[in-house]
Write a protein that holds these residues in place. Structure first.
Motif, PDB file in Angstrom:
ATOM      1  N   LYS A  25      19.293   5.636   3.105  1.00 41.70           N
ATOM      2  CA  LYS A  25      18.846   5.911   4.280  1.00 41.70           C
ATOM      3  C   LYS A  25      19.535   5.888   5.864  1.00 41.70           C
ATOM      4  N   ARG A  26      20.607   4.969   6.015  1.00 43.68           N
ATOM      5  CA  ARG A  26      21.265   4.944   7.107  1.00 43.68           C
ATOM      6  C   ARG A  26      22.259   5.988   6.740  1.00 43.68           C
ATOM      7  N   ARG A  27      22.941   6.449   5.712  1.00 43.98           N
ATOM      8  CA  ARG A  27      23.719   7.733   5.833  1.00 43.98           C
ATOM      9  C   ARG A  27      22.935   8.857   6.315  1.00 43.98           C
ATOM     10  N   GLU A  28      21.825   9.052   5.869  1.00 44.69           N
ATOM     11  CA  GLU A  28      20.967  10.144   6.288  1.00 44.69           C
ATOM     12  C   GLU A  28      20.517   9.962   7.882  1.00 44.69           C
ATOM     13  N   ILE A  29      20.390   8.929   8.447  1.00 46.95           N
ATOM     14  CA  ILE A  29      20.387   8.449   9.906  1.00 46.95           C
ATOM     15  C   ILE A  29      21.742   9.157  10.344  1.00 46.95           C
ATOM     16  N   GLU A  30      22.824   8.644   9.851  1.00 48.67           N
ATOM     17  CA  GLU A  30      24.003   9.038  10.691  1.00 48.67           C
ATOM     18  C   GLU A  30      24.189  10.684  10.681  1.00 48.67           C
ATOM     19  N   LYS A  31      23.578  11.464   9.727  1.00 53.73           N
ATOM     20  CA  LYS A  31      24.019  12.732   9.479  1.00 53.73           C
ATOM     21  C   LYS A  31      23.003  13.383  10.255  1.00 53.73           C
ATOM     22  N   ASN A  32      21.794  12.833  10.679  1.00 48.40           N
ATOM     23  CA  ASN A  32      20.940  13.349  11.804  1.00 48.40           C
ATOM     24  C   ASN A  32      21.642  13.113  13.133  1.00 48.40           C
ATOM     25  N   ILE A  33      22.043  11.855  13.247  1.00 44.23           N
ATOM     26  CA  ILE A  33      22.641  11.612  14.556  1.00 44.23           C
ATOM     27  C   ILE A  33      23.804  12.790  14.927  1.00 44.23           C
ATOM     28  N   GLU A  34      24.606  13.005  14.000  1.00 45.60           N
ATOM     29  CA  GLU A  34      25.783  13.821  13.985  1.00 45.60           C
ATOM     30  C   GLU A  34      24.853  15.368  14.488  1.00 45.60           C
ATOM     31  N   ALA A  35      24.226  15.633  13.640  1.00 46.87           N
ATOM     32  CA  ALA A  35      23.402  17.041  14.201  1.00 46.87           C
ATOM     33  C   ALA A  35      22.660  17.014  15.395  1.00 46.87           C
ATOM     34  N   THR A  36      22.251  16.044  15.919  1.00 41.87           N
ATOM     35  CA  THR A  36      21.517  15.657  17.203  1.00 41.87           C
ATOM     36  C   THR A  36      22.532  15.820  18.260  1.00 41.87           C
ATOM     37  N   THR A  37      23.462  15.083  17.953  1.00 43.36           N
ATOM     38  CA  THR A  37      24.856  15.221  19.089  1.00 43.36           C
ATOM     39  C   THR A  37      25.301  16.467  19.380  1.00 43.36           C
ATOM     40  N   LYS A  38      25.477  17.343  18.353  1.00 37.44           N
ATOM     41  CA  LYS A  38      25.752  18.812  18.422  1.00 37.44           C
ATOM     42  C   LYS A  38      24.869  19.531  19.178  1.00 37.44           C
ATOM     43  N   LYS A  39      23.539  19.324  19.131  1.00 35.02           N
ATOM     44  CA  LYS A  39      22.431  19.991  19.851  1.00 35.02           C
ATOM     45  C   LYS A  39      22.462  19.511  21.149  1.00 35.02           C
ATOM     46  N   ARG A  40      22.524  18.268  21.437  1.00 39.57           N
ATOM     47  CA  ARG A  40      22.541  17.823  22.790  1.00 39.57           C
ATOM     48  C   ARG A  40      23.939  18.420  23.680  1.00 39.57           C
ATOM     49  N   GLU A  41      24.988  18.751  23.048  1.00 38.23           N
ATOM     50  CA  GLU A  41      26.212  19.026  23.642  1.00 38.23           C
ATOM     51  C   GLU A  41      25.932  20.448  23.966  1.00 38.23           C
ATOM     52  N   LYS A  42      25.297  21.260  22.927  1.00 41.79           N
ATOM     53  CA  LYS A  42      24.667  22.554  23.486  1.00 41.79           C
ATOM     54  C   LYS A  42      23.770  22.826  24.561  1.00 41.79           C
ATOM     55  N   GLU A  43      22.862  21.748  24.708  1.00 39.27           N
ATOM     56  CA  GLU A  43      22.026  21.652  25.647  1.00 39.27           C
ATOM     57  C   GLU A  43      22.570  21.386  27.236  1.00 39.27           C
ATOM     58  N   ARG A  44      23.758  20.427  27.023  1.00 40.92           N
ATOM     59  CA  ARG A  44      24.612  20.093  28.076  1.00 40.92           C
ATOM     60  C   ARG A  44      25.084  21.531  28.718  1.00 40.92           C
ATOM     61  N   GLU A  45      25.537  22.435  27.999  1.00 45.51           N
ATOM     62  CA  GLU A  45      26.321  23.685  28.366  1.00 45.51           C
ATOM     63  C   GLU A  45      25.209  24.273  28.979  1.00 45.51           C
ATOM     64  N   GLU A  46      24.009  24.468  28.243  1.00 49.30           N
ATOM     65  CA  GLU A  46      23.027  25.442  29.041  1.00 49.30           C
ATOM     66  C   GLU A  46      22.696  24.889  30.553  1.00 49.30           C
ATOM     67  N   ILE A  47      22.660  23.640  30.653  1.00 44.89           N
ATOM     68  CA  ILE A  47      22.337  23.072  31.932  1.00 44.89           C
ATOM     69  C   ILE A  47      23.265  23.106  32.824  1.00 44.89           C
ATOM     70  N   ARG A  48      24.870  23.042  32.444  1.00 45.05           N
ATOM     71  CA  ARG A  48      25.706  23.607  33.381  1.00 45.05           C
ATOM     72  C   ARG A  48      25.733  24.820  33.825  1.00 45.05           C
ATOM     73  N   GLU A  49      25.364  25.940  32.835  1.00 45.85           N
ATOM     74  CA  GLU A  49      25.184  27.223  33.066  1.00 45.85           C
ATOM     75  C   GLU A  49      24.011  27.531  34.194  1.00 45.85           C
ATOM     76  N   LEU A  50      22.978  26.912  33.854  1.00 43.50           N
ATOM     77  CA  LEU A  50      21.846  27.057  34.617  1.00 43.50           C
ATOM     78  C   LEU A  50      21.716  26.632  36.003  1.00 43.50           C
ATOM     79  N   LEU A  51      22.323  25.269  36.260  1.00 44.24           N
ATOM     80  CA  LEU A  51      22.216  24.852  37.311  1.00 44.24           C
ATOM     81  C   LEU A  51      23.544  24.695  38.210  1.00 44.24           C
ATOM     82  N   SER A  52      24.718  25.120  37.505  1.00 42.21           N
ATOM     83  CA  SER A  52      25.821  25.328  38.143  1.00 42.21           C
ATOM     84  C   SER A  52      26.334  23.965  38.754  1.00 42.21           C
ATOM     85  N   ILE A  53      26.248  22.995  37.394  1.00 42.39           N
ATOM     86  CA  ILE A  53      26.845  21.693  37.704  1.00 42.39           C
ATOM     87  C   ILE A  53      27.944  21.209  36.757  1.00 42.39           C
ATOM     88  N   LYS A  54      28.823  20.268  37.155  1.00 37.24           N
ATOM     89  CA  LYS A  54      29.789  19.874  36.033  1.00 37.24           C
ATOM     90  C   LYS A  54      29.486  18.629  35.117  1.00 37.24           C
TER      91      LYS A  54
END
Length: 560
Positions: A25-54
């Protein structure tokens, strides 16, 4: 700790919700965390482009996620929210707990929404049903229900929270469910701590010592408020550094029980008034808190226990065929036809007897490996042959562990024994002897430990550690070592050795993912092994006694 500083004035316990989960279960949680981290980084890029912030703070990311999920509209009034309101200082939009945090104890993302400040102030510490139906009437509730149902991204627990009906009994049931895991585990830990740390100990003021539990969500928020969260995360992504546990402990210890109660009441009051939490304005424990924590943080060395037990498989699960041929022993393994290349056909066992099979495979590969026309064995009197799925190919593997008439690969090394010898020039040379689980498990074949040291030659040419060699110590997973070579020092935990290259791997003390591989052992100037205590302090180990099955052994390297 007790011997050095005495008993503490109080024990504070903070537990994560996955404390009782299995390894899988902990390994499954770690895998989900990795996937979520990639998704959040993609969302941060969307915010930087949308709001012109660094820079994209965590709160801005949370607001954006909620805004995107809600279609850019207030979750309660359905009024539009512009992207720039997400970062505006006018507090025109706020993050709200759908089911009031002070009543239901749920601080998760599924209980958060983005709404206008006016709506949040009107809602106060009510549920959506209590506010919209109880105050504004059935028509308003029906409008809100239709709005929630129309949002495709609002589903599951969040949708349930928006549309929840019920009174005090429902509230207590949900609060108990939300807090149950952490509360139960924390209570057990607290009870165990109180048994080991009884009240009325002599010397303690008032004769009492105290054991407290800390809510994880609150201490996590305090890390943000006190400016130390950046030590463990960059742009919301956790750094692969295990010192973050020490950072959590500092925050847990730095906030008193009285301050916890004040903050909780302050949260409840702000929630009742429809205001955001006041964490941004929580003063640090002392003026230079962040600077002091940062300075101490860089001096920490994570202590890991040396793992001496022979765990894991005695050998790999796959058993391959071993045949004695004119050239010597040959190991065959099965390979799926989809992975075959034309050059592999020359490795098929008994080519003369399997000439028809080889021809069928060659024609199939040359035709582009059509999936709808798989190769078949040559036709016989009864008709078409059988479909071919796998074939046995000769490999370059060397015999390793005999198992039921076949051969299996070795399991992971249990330890690596280190020997030294003076060469003709008087320089110390280093040698390593790998020890495997199958050798420890088979006392009949291995009544004494192996003595052949790895060199970059075939195994039959490996030197035996005779009287001219001196045993120094055994390296186990997580043995702490320092390697010296031509003025360069490599330091960290032993993470394994490579028999093919006669080299070892060392991982960083604080970051298990930061590894240095391919460190050739023979030309090192010095290998130093250390004992490490719970405080990360090192003590050099000059020399150990070699053991086999827990008993000191006299090897050729240690004559009587």
């Amino acid at each position: 700790m007790r011997n050095r500083w005495g008993l503490p004035g109080a024990i504070c316990i903070e537990l994560a919700r996955d404390v009782g989960n299995s390894l899988e279960k902990r390994r499954e949680i770690e895998k989900n965390i990795e996937a979520t981290t990639k998704k959040r980084e993609k969302e941060r890029e969307e915010i930087r482009e949308l709001l012109s912030i660094k820079d994209v703070p965590s709160e801005t990311l949370l607001r954006y996620r909620l805004w995107k999920e809600q279609g850019g509209r207030c979750c309660y009034t359905d009024e539009p929210i512009s992207p720039h309101q997400l970062i505006s200082d006018d507090n025109s939009v706020q993050i709200d707990h759908i089911l009031p945090w002070s009543r239901f104890g749920d601080d998760s993302y599924s209980n958060k929404s983005l709404c206008s400040a006016k709506a949040n102030q009107e809602k106060q510490n009510r549920t959506p049903y209590e506010w919209l139906h109880g105050i504004k009437g059935q028509d308003e509730w029906d409008r809100f229900t239709a709005s929630v149902e129309s949002r495709k991204e609002t589903k599951g627990i969040k949708k349930r929270n928006f549309l929840l009906k019920g009174g005090k009994e429902t509230e207590e049931r949900f609060r108990s469910r939300n807090l149950n895991d952490t509360r139960y585990a924390a209570r057990l830990m607290a009870e165990a701590a109180r048994l080991l740390y009884p009240a009325g100990h002599r010397g303690e003021k008032g004769g009492k010592r105290r054991v407290f539990t800390r809510p994880g969500a609150l201490t996590a928020a305090l890390r943000h408020a006190w400016g130390v969260e950046s030590l463990k995360k960059i742009d919301g992504e956790r750094l692969p550094d295990d010192r973050h546990h020490a950072l959590d402990a500092v925050v847990v210890a730095a906030v008193s029980e009285g301050e916890i109660q004040k903050l909780t009441k302050s949260f409840q009051k702000c929630e009742q008034q429809g205001l955001p939490r006041p964490l941004r304005h929580v003063p640090p424990p002392w003026e230079t808190f962040r600077e002091d924590v940062k300075a101490a943080y860089h001096t920490i060395r994570v202590a890991r226990p040396e793992r001496q037990r022979a765990r894991g498989e005695g050998h790999a699960a796959t058993i391959r065929q071993l045949r004695q041929e004119e050239s010597g022993p040959v190991i065959y393994e099965r390979k799926a036809i989809e992975a075959l290349k034309l050059t592999d056909l020359a490795k098929i066992k008994d080519p003369e007897r399997n000439e028809g099979l080889i021809t069928a495979l060659r024609h199939w590969i040359e035709a582009g490996k059509p999936a709808d026309a798989p190769p078949r064995t040559p036709c016989n009197i009864a008709g078409a042959g059988h479909e071919i799925r796998k074939v046995r190919l000769a490999t370059n593997k060397k015999p390793a562990v005999p198992v039921r008439g076949g051969i299996a690969d070795r399991g992971d090394m249990v330890r690596t024994d280190i020997f030294t010898r003076r060469n003709k020039k008087g320089k110390t040379e280093w040698f390593m002897v790998p020890i495997y689980p199958h050798q420890i498990m088979n006392r009949t074949q291995w009544p004494t430990p192996p003595n052949a040291a790895v060199i970059r030659k075939p195994e039959e040419q490996w030197p035996e550690m005779g009287p001219e060699y001196t045993f120094q110590f055994s390296l186990y997973p997580r043995s702490y070592i320092r390697l010296f070579k031509k003025g360069v020092v490599i330091e960290g935990y032993f993470a394994g050795s490579d028999r093919a290259t006669a080299s070892i791997t060392v991982c960083n003390a604080n970051d298990k993912t930061n590894r240095q591989t391919g460190i050739g052992i023979k030309t090192l100037d010095l290998i130093q092994k250390y004992a490490i205590n719970r405080f990360g302090e090192l003590s050099p180990i000059k020399q150990e006694t070699r053991t086999w099955h827990g008993v000191a052994c006299i090897s050729p390297a240690q004559p009587d």
